[in-house]
Design a protein around this motif. Structure first.
Motif, mmCIF file in Angstrom:
data_model
loop_
_atom_site.group_PDB
_atom_site.id
_atom_site.type_symbol
_atom_site.label_atom_id
_atom_site.label_comp_id
_atom_site.label_asym_id
_atom_site.label_seq_id
_atom_site.Cartn_x
_atom_site.Cartn_y
_atom_site.Cartn_z
ATOM 1 N N LEU A 80 -46.364 82.847 -59.354
ATOM 2 C CA LEU A 80 -46.885 83.746 -58.535
ATOM 3 C C LEU A 80 -48.692 82.986 -58.843
ATOM 4 O O LEU A 80 -49.508 83.036 -57.797
ATOM 5 C CB LEU A 80 -46.962 84.696 -59.202
ATOM 6 N N GLU A 81 -49.282 82.541 -59.775
ATOM 7 C CA GLU A 81 -50.596 82.024 -60.392
ATOM 8 C C GLU A 81 -50.644 80.367 -59.484
ATOM 9 O O GLU A 81 -51.228 80.589 -58.491
ATOM 10 C CB GLU A 81 -50.357 82.168 -62.136
ATOM 11 N N HIS A 136 -48.833 80.324 -56.566
ATOM 12 C CA HIS A 136 -49.251 80.170 -55.307
ATOM 13 C C HIS A 136 -49.997 80.747 -55.049
ATOM 14 O O HIS A 136 -50.797 80.842 -53.756
ATOM 15 C CB HIS A 136 -47.982 81.749 -55.128
ATOM 16 N N ARG A 137 -51.148 82.055 -55.965
ATOM 17 C CA ARG A 137 -52.056 82.192 -55.476
ATOM 18 C C ARG A 137 -52.989 81.037 -55.326
ATOM 19 O O ARG A 137 -54.278 81.305 -55.028
ATOM 20 C CB ARG A 137 -52.437 83.195 -56.644
ATOM 21 N N ALA A 138 -53.090 80.013 -56.773
ATOM 22 C CA ALA A 138 -54.560 79.054 -56.206
ATOM 23 C C ALA A 138 -54.297 77.604 -55.196
ATOM 24 O O ALA A 138 -55.005 77.429 -54.410
ATOM 25 C CB ALA A 138 -54.447 78.502 -57.684
ATOM 26 N N SER A 139 -52.660 78.097 -55.008
ATOM 27 C CA SER A 139 -52.425 77.636 -53.604
ATOM 28 C C SER A 139 -53.244 78.520 -51.958
ATOM 29 O O SER A 139 -53.735 77.419 -51.246
ATOM 30 C CB SER A 139 -51.237 77.521 -53.478
ATOM 31 N N LEU A 140 -52.949 79.819 -52.033
ATOM 32 C CA LEU A 140 -53.830 80.006 -51.643
ATOM 33 C C LEU A 140 -55.466 79.710 -50.790
ATOM 34 O O LEU A 140 -55.718 79.983 -49.617
ATOM 35 C CB LEU A 140 -53.029 81.787 -51.292
ATOM 36 N N ASP A 155 -42.489 84.377 -67.470
ATOM 37 C CA ASP A 155 -42.954 83.759 -67.875
ATOM 38 C C ASP A 155 -43.137 82.694 -66.763
ATOM 39 O O ASP A 155 -44.188 82.288 -66.452
ATOM 40 C CB ASP A 155 -42.831 83.021 -69.300
ATOM 41 N N THR A 156 -42.226 82.381 -66.419
ATOM 42 C CA THR A 156 -42.224 81.566 -65.473
ATOM 43 C C THR A 156 -42.566 82.650 -64.065
ATOM 44 O O THR A 156 -43.329 81.645 -62.935
ATOM 45 C CB THR A 156 -40.376 81.230 -65.622
#
Length: 727
Positions: A62-63, A65-69, A56-57
């Protein structure tokens, strides 16, 4: 015309908000740079993180980091929006350009593949050629080795055939005396020259045989070599026989050159054992037979004739006379003859066999005295043999030989020590198991410098026996040191156990302590005296003797030995106060018997009209009489120092005073309680009878008289202590 930029879905903000963490902040375990690696593997990445990061962590990170990208992509489009829009207008006729470029690329690929195939074919051909060349070289090497082997075998056979042409047996009787006398140079000179020529030829043959062994070791599985094995074996046997005869002839005539050449030949063919065995059987065995002849049948092993000291002396003379010449030849510098060990495998081996067969009782440890004498004589003999070694490495090699090890195994020093242990420790133990102290019988008065008890004398004799020259084996010095410490510990335990049993008043639970129960105070004078003498001896002359005997040991070992013996001496000194306490206790018990008369003072002055006392009680003169008699006795004056007697006086006086104080305090306390009770009874009777209040108080007067009597007794006791008993 450039289109208007698309508004950002998120308002612009700085990298760090006022109330939140930076957008690009990540945990230490999360490294976005790994995603850009060419060899990035998602499965391996997740497997590595799952050991310490929950799924979960990881999913949440990762979510994030994806939003940041996504946010960065939108910012990038907004920043270069005009170029992004014009990109579609520039991508015109891209497919045609791709077709034009593909044709030459395909042609280039075909050429490269064709060139690669030709290179691989050339490489395979080259490898095959190199392999064939290597095989040809190996075959040529084997062929050359076989040819060399054939030539060497032929050469050896030819040289062996030349051996009979040399009349090597000239001096052995093959030529009659008349012919030898007719020689111009004399028979000895010619015989020596012939032996030397034959030994040189044998050395040459041995060198060729050494080459032959080398060839056979590298080609022994080839049929050609197998077919030649019989010829090689015959040549080897002929060489061994001829070399043996020449060596024996050289030994009998002490031809140094012939012996030297023969030894080099033996060393060349790696057959040193044969030379050592020939020397043992030819020279050493007859010498040992003369010194230790075969015994008569029926002689019992272990008889008085098993001594080796005189035999070793004769053997040393024989070695010096008849064996030294060969030992000098074999130790010639840079000769290559260091591989021989005639001392061990010839001399010592024959000596060992002779002793085992003809004097087996010499190794028997059942007779410790004879065993030790033979053992030390053997060590001296080995040291004499080591004197012939030219270097320290030669001594090390001599000691590592199997014969030397076997010779040392014959001397079972462990059994010898066990017998000595039983002898020495048993002597002390039998003395300590006596039920009473046994004084040493002297013709006159004892000396303060001599031990007074047989138990003490037995301990000192046992300690000295451990280090006597006719008992000690230096290789067992650690065991004899341990035995010495055990003897001291046994003696100390004997005294401490006896004192403990005497204090408890029961020796039945601990056998061996009866002496302490029955001992008189004068007997403990002997104990104190002997303890002091033993402690001084152990820490003085005895320690110095042990250190002198162990002087070959290292400084660290000597330090440990010294500390252990000094600690045992200190343990002896610690026993003296126990004996002094026993003396004090016995004297105090005698004094307390007279002190019990203090209780009679109450009966003397209670409810009586006796006047106030003016002198001490009669019992006072007897309280310190046992102490005075003891301290002024002959034993105490003779065997106790002034300091020890003063300590006994102080200890006994202190204990007697304490006992006297307890009795007096109890007597006064009882008298006062009785006085108080009588006073209340009188006062009650007076009130009931209406008597006058001026009646005399006899209780008070009697209590004062008791205290006055105690005061006079104490004064008399102090006077007696300082003027009649003290020194």
């Amino acid at each position: 015309m450039a289109a208007d930029p698309i508004p950002s879905p998120h308002p612009p903000r700085s990298a760090t908000d006022l109330f939140s963490d930076p957008l690009d902040s990540h945990p230490l375990w999360f490294k976005p740079d790994l995603f850009l690696s060419p060899d990035f593997d998602s499965d391996a990445y997740i497997s590595e993180l799952r050991t310490f990061v929950p799924f979960d962590t990881l999913r949440s990170e990762l979510e994030t980091h994806r939003a940041s990208l996504n946010h960065e992509l939108i910012d990038l489009i907004n920043r270069d929006y005009a170029d992004f829009v014009n990109l579609s207008t520039k991508l015109v006729d891209v497919d045609a350009a791709v077709v034009r470029i593909r044709a030459p690329l395909l042609e280039l690929r075909q050429k490269i593949e064709g060139f690669r195939g030709s290179v691989e074919e050339s490489l395979v051909a080259l490898r095959n050629g190199l392999q064939q060349r290597s095989q040809a070289a190996a075959a040529r090497e084997v062929l050359e080795r076989l040819l060399d082997t054939f030539h060497v075998v032929s050469k050896v056979e030819k040289l062996i055939k030349e051996l009979p042409s040399v009349p090597a047996n000239l001096s052995n009787g093959d030529v009659n005396t008349a012919e030898r006398n007719a020689m111009s140079n004399g028979p000895t000179e010619n015989g020596t020259n012939l032996r030397e020529d034959q030994s040189m030829l044998l050395e040459r043959i041995a060198s060729e045989m050494n080459r032959l062994k080398f060839y056979m070791a590298h080609a022994k599985n080839l049929p050609f070599i197998q077919n030649m094995e019989k010829r090689i074996q015959n040549a080897s046997l002929l060489l061994d026989a001829s070399l043996g005869h020449c060596f024996v002839d050289g030994l009998e005539h002490r031809d140094a050159n012939a012996i030297y050449n023969c030894l080099r030949a033996y060393a060349a063919i790696d057959n040193t054992r044969s030379a050592e065995e020939i020397f043992r059987a030819t020279i050493v065995a007859p010498l040992i037979e003369k010194v230790i002849p075969h015994g008569q049948p029926g002689v019992v092993a272990g008889a008085s004739g098993d001594g080796l000291e005189s035999d070793y002396e004769q053997i040393k003379q024989c070695i010096e006379k008849d064996c030294r010449f060969l030992l000098q030849i074999s130790s010639t510098e840079n000769s290559g003859l260091h591989v021989f060990d005639f001392l061990a495998n010839s001399v010592l081996k024959e000596v060992l066999l002779a002793i085992q067969k003809r004097k087996p009782g010499a190794f028997s440890s059942g007779r410790p005295t004879e065993f030790l004498r033979n053992y030390k004589s053997s060590l001296d003999f080995l040291a004499h043999l080591e004197g012939y070694c030219p270097s320290r490495s030669a001594v090390t090699k001599f000691r590592s030989e199997a014969v030397y090890v076997e010779f040392m195994k014959q001397w079972n020093v462990g059994v010898y020590f066990s017998l000595r242990f039983q002898e020495i420790a048993g002597s002390l133990d039998s003395a300590l198991t006596a039920t009473s102290l046994v004084p040493v019988q002297t013709s006159g008065h004892g000396s303060p410098e001599d031990l007074t008890l047989k138990q003490s004398v037995s301990l000192l004799e046992s300690l000295r026996s451990c280090w006597r020259e006719d008992v000690l084996i230096l290789s067992c010095a650690d065991k004899f040191l341990r035995l010495s410490l055990q003897l001291l510990s046994r003696f100390s335990n004997w005294i401490s156990s006896g004192m403990a049993a005497r204090k408890k008043g029961n020796a039945g639970s601990n056998s061996g302590c009866e002496w302490a129960i029955s001992a008189a105070p004068d007997d403990f004078v002997f104990i104190i005296h002997d303890i002091n003498l033993l402690a001084a001896e152990v820490s003085g002359d005895y320690l110095q003797d042990v250190i002198r005997l162990l002087s070959p040991c290292s400084a660290d070992i000597l330090t440990l030995v010294k500390q252990s013996i000094l600690q045992s001496g200190k343990s002896l000194n610690d026993l003296a106060p126990l004996a002094a306490s026993a003396i004090i206790e016995a004297l105090v018990d005698k004094a307390v018997e007279d002190l019990r008369q203090v209780k009679g003072i109450t009966a003397t002055y209670r409810m009586t009209n006796k006047p106030i006392p003016v002198r001490h009680s009669p019992y006072v003169s007897g309280v310190l009489r046992p102490l005075k008699v003891f301290l002024e006795g002959e034993r105490a004056i003779t065997y106790l120092t002034k300091e020890t007697r003063n300590e006994l006086l102080l200890g006994a006086a202190t204990e007697i005073t304490g006992r006297y104080y307890e009795l007096a305090a109890d007597l006064v306390s009882v008298a006062r309680k009785t006085e108080s009770s009588l006073q209340r009874i009188r006062q009650g009777a007076q009130r009931r009878a209406g008597a006058s209040s001026d009646t005399s108080d006899h209780g008070t007067v009697s209590t004062d008289k008791i205290c006055m009597q105690l005061f006079l007794d104490i004064q008399a006791s102090i006077f007696s202590l300082f003027f009649d008993v003290s020194f």
